[in-house]
Design a protein around this motif. Structure first.
Motif, PDB file in Angstrom:
ATOM      1  N   ILE A 168      -3.438  -4.161   1.492  1.00 30.08           N
ATOM      2  CA  ILE A 168      -3.005  -2.960   1.319  1.00 30.08           C
ATOM      3  C   ILE A 168      -4.049  -2.105   0.865  1.00 30.08           C
ATOM      4  N   ALA A 169      -4.874  -2.798   0.090  1.00 31.67           N
ATOM      5  CA  ALA A 169      -6.118  -1.839  -0.437  1.00 31.67           C
ATOM      6  C   ALA A 169      -6.896  -1.328   0.765  1.00 31.67           C
ATOM      7  N   ARG A 170      -7.245  -2.322   1.618  1.00 31.50           N
ATOM      8  CA  ARG A 170      -8.127  -1.965   2.936  1.00 31.50           C
ATOM      9  C   ARG A 170      -7.442  -0.852   3.856  1.00 31.50           C
ATOM     10  N   LEU A 171      -6.215  -1.297   4.173  1.00 28.65           N
ATOM     11  CA  LEU A 171      -5.559  -0.495   5.242  1.00 28.65           C
ATOM     12  C   LEU A 171      -4.778   0.740   4.762  1.00 28.65           C
ATOM     13  N   GLY A 172      -4.124   0.663   3.776  1.00 25.02           N
ATOM     14  CA  GLY A 172      -3.102   1.726   3.079  1.00 25.02           C
ATOM     15  C   GLY A 172      -1.939   1.421   3.410  1.00 25.02           C
ATOM     16  N   SER A 173      -1.152   1.584   2.443  1.00 24.35           N
ATOM     17  CA  SER A 173       0.294   1.388   2.457  1.00 24.35           C
ATOM     18  C   SER A 173       1.082   1.872   3.864  1.00 24.35           C
ATOM     19  N   LEU A 174       0.706   2.914   4.312  1.00 21.92           N
ATOM     20  CA  LEU A 174       1.620   3.189   5.489  1.00 21.92           C
ATOM     21  C   LEU A 174       1.195   2.524   6.848  1.00 21.92           C
ATOM     22  N   ARG A 175      -0.027   2.004   6.724  1.00 21.78           N
ATOM     23  CA  ARG A 175      -0.567   1.368   7.906  1.00 21.78           C
ATOM     24  C   ARG A 175       0.218  -0.169   7.917  1.00 21.78           C
ATOM     25  N   ALA A 218       3.181  -2.764  -1.024  1.00 19.16           N
ATOM     26  CA  ALA A 218       2.755  -1.681  -0.405  1.00 19.16           C
ATOM     27  C   ALA A 218       3.563  -0.564  -0.820  1.00 19.16           C
ATOM     28  N   SER A 219       4.838  -0.457  -0.933  1.00 20.53           N
ATOM     29  CA  SER A 219       5.499   0.468  -1.643  1.00 20.53           C
ATOM     30  C   SER A 219       5.059   0.951  -2.821  1.00 20.53           C
ATOM     31  N   ALA A 220       4.849  -0.203  -3.623  1.00 21.20           N
ATOM     32  CA  ALA A 220       4.620   0.221  -5.195  1.00 21.20           C
ATOM     33  C   ALA A 220       3.086   0.629  -5.113  1.00 21.20           C
ATOM     34  N   ALA A 221       2.305   0.194  -4.498  1.00 22.35           N
ATOM     35  CA  ALA A 221       0.865   0.947  -4.401  1.00 22.35           C
ATOM     36  C   ALA A 221       0.793   2.449  -3.922  1.00 22.35           C
ATOM     37  N   LEU A 222       1.758   2.693  -3.009  1.00 19.00           N
ATOM     38  CA  LEU A 222       1.770   4.228  -2.536  1.00 19.00           C
ATOM     39  C   LEU A 222       2.504   4.802  -3.525  1.00 19.00           C
TER      40      LEU A 222
END
Length: 398
Positions: A71-78, A119-123
């Motif tokens: 998640i940190a490398r690719l991003g939550s939406l990817r 992923a949702s939490a991070a974004l």
């Protein structure tokens, strides 16, 4: 390196991101629901459905635990796009119809089930204030109910009119459309940033154990998750066997519980936001959950139809309503550059509760009764709630 969680330019308003991540959870719920819906038409046995669910959870646990780094490398939406791709593949495998294909479909779906919440939490955590998180995350968690309702209303009609394979195709098509949405939104939330260093296994475990408040959240989530799964899977059986309900009445009682869960996800999040006290709200939820489950398990038959329906709604309000406040509290307590990793590590404990619940319920049902199983779960939930109390007071005001 493109990182969807560390934007260097202003991101658009919250609703597009919130809608996207809510739809992701709805898709995962819909895919998880699909085999059970088509089972009568596809001749899928109960043991095959159990195997499918266990496969999802078995892969979801490590996928959640290790997904934070991706998640940190690719991003939550990817990551959301990759989760949707896993759903497409899972549904394609399930449509083949064999036991091996269903097992493979469950394993594949676990790759979406595990990372989607971290992923949702991070974004979303970086798009709202700390005070808003409980409500926003609760809104996001309604995706589970949305997926379940859509599956209940739409998939049976498709299975009857067109056949089981078309149900899987419908879910897969929705996932393909979701990929287009996620990729369209992704540039707006992405910026040039260097992701934090990858964490070792010990460091990931340390995200949970180093802070007693987070450790107690993880511990409490195990019986909370087990109670939620048991409500969704065996409540109808409890109603027909031990509460004196007809099959239709038991289904109506479960519908009351699901409605209560939807109200709870929004209501508890709003209360936590207004009071700025997520942990206190979780403690109230835990106490209510334990009371409702114990009452139904011990003497639910004496409550009468109105009392049984009301108690089912209250159990749903608590047992299905805690998730958003729970995720918000993790996001608050976690290191702010490690929200995805911390959420994933804590959810590993939650998913362990999902894995253990069927075995515990089956053992107690075979040796004592299904009511005794609910009483046992109530005791475990009470222990988890006491752990939350012992773990410290809510710190959201700091």
């Amino acid at each position: 390196m493109v990182d969807g969680n560390n934007a260097v330019r202003p991101a658009p308003a919250l609703p597009p991101a919130l809608g996207a991540m809510t739809s992701l959870q709805a898709l995962v719920a819909l895919a998880l629901f699909a085999p059970g819906v088509v089972a009568p038409r596809a001749q899928i046995e109960v043991w095959q459905l159990s195997m499918f669910s266990c496969a999802v959870f078995a892969v979801g646990i490590p996928a959640s635990f290790w997904g934070g780094g991706f998640i940190a490398r690719l991003g939550s939406l990817r990551i959301a796009s990759l989760c949707a791709a896993a759903i497409v593949l899972s549904m394609a495998l399930a449509s083949l119809g064999s036991t091996a294909a269903l097992l493979a479909a469950g394993l594949c779906l676990g790759l979406a089930f595990g990372p989607e919440t971290p992923a949702s939490a991070a974004l979303l955590a970086r798009l709202v204030t700390v005070e808003q998180r409980a409500f926003v995350f609760s809104v996001r968690q309604t995706g589970n109910q949305i997926g379940a309702v859509c599956g209940s209303l739409v998939l049976p009609a498709i299975a009857i009119s067109l056949g089981p394979a078309w149900c899987y195709a419908a879910v897969g098509t929705c996932a393909l459309l979701a990929i287009l949405m996620f990729e369209r939104l992704r540039p707006a939330y992405a910026g040039k940033a260097t992701p934090p260093p990858e964490l070792s296994l010990r460091a990931r475990l340390g995200l949970v154990t180093a802070d007693r408040r987070i450790a107690m959240l993880a511990l409490a989530s195990m019986p909370f998750s087990a109670m939620q799964l048991s409500l969704n899977t065996v409540f109808v059986t409890l109603g027909t066997r031990e509460l004196g309900l007809s099959h239709i009445e038991a289904g109506m009682a479960l519908a009351c519980a699901q409605t209560g869960g939807l109200v709870g996800r929004l209501g508890w999040g709003y209360v936590a936001m207004r009071l700025n006290a997520s942990r206190v709200v979780l403690i109230v939820i835990g106490l209510g959950m334990a009371f409702c489950a114990a009452l139904l398990g011990l003497d639910g038959a004496s409550l009468g139809r109105t009392g049984q329906f009301a108690m089912a709604a209250l159990l749903g309000l608590t047992a299905s309503g805690w998730n958003g406040v729970f995720i918000a509290e993790i996001a608050h307590l976690a290191p702010q550059d490690r929200i995805g990793e911390t959420t994933g590590a804590v959810l590993t404990a939650s998913y362990a509760g999902l894995l253990a619940a069927p075995a515990l319920i089956s053992m107690l049902d075979a040796t004592v009764s299904l009511g005794a199983a609910f009483v046992t779960l109530a005791c475990l939930v009470l222990c988890g709630t006491l752990a939350l109390i012992w773990g410290g007071h809510d710190k959201t005001s700091q």
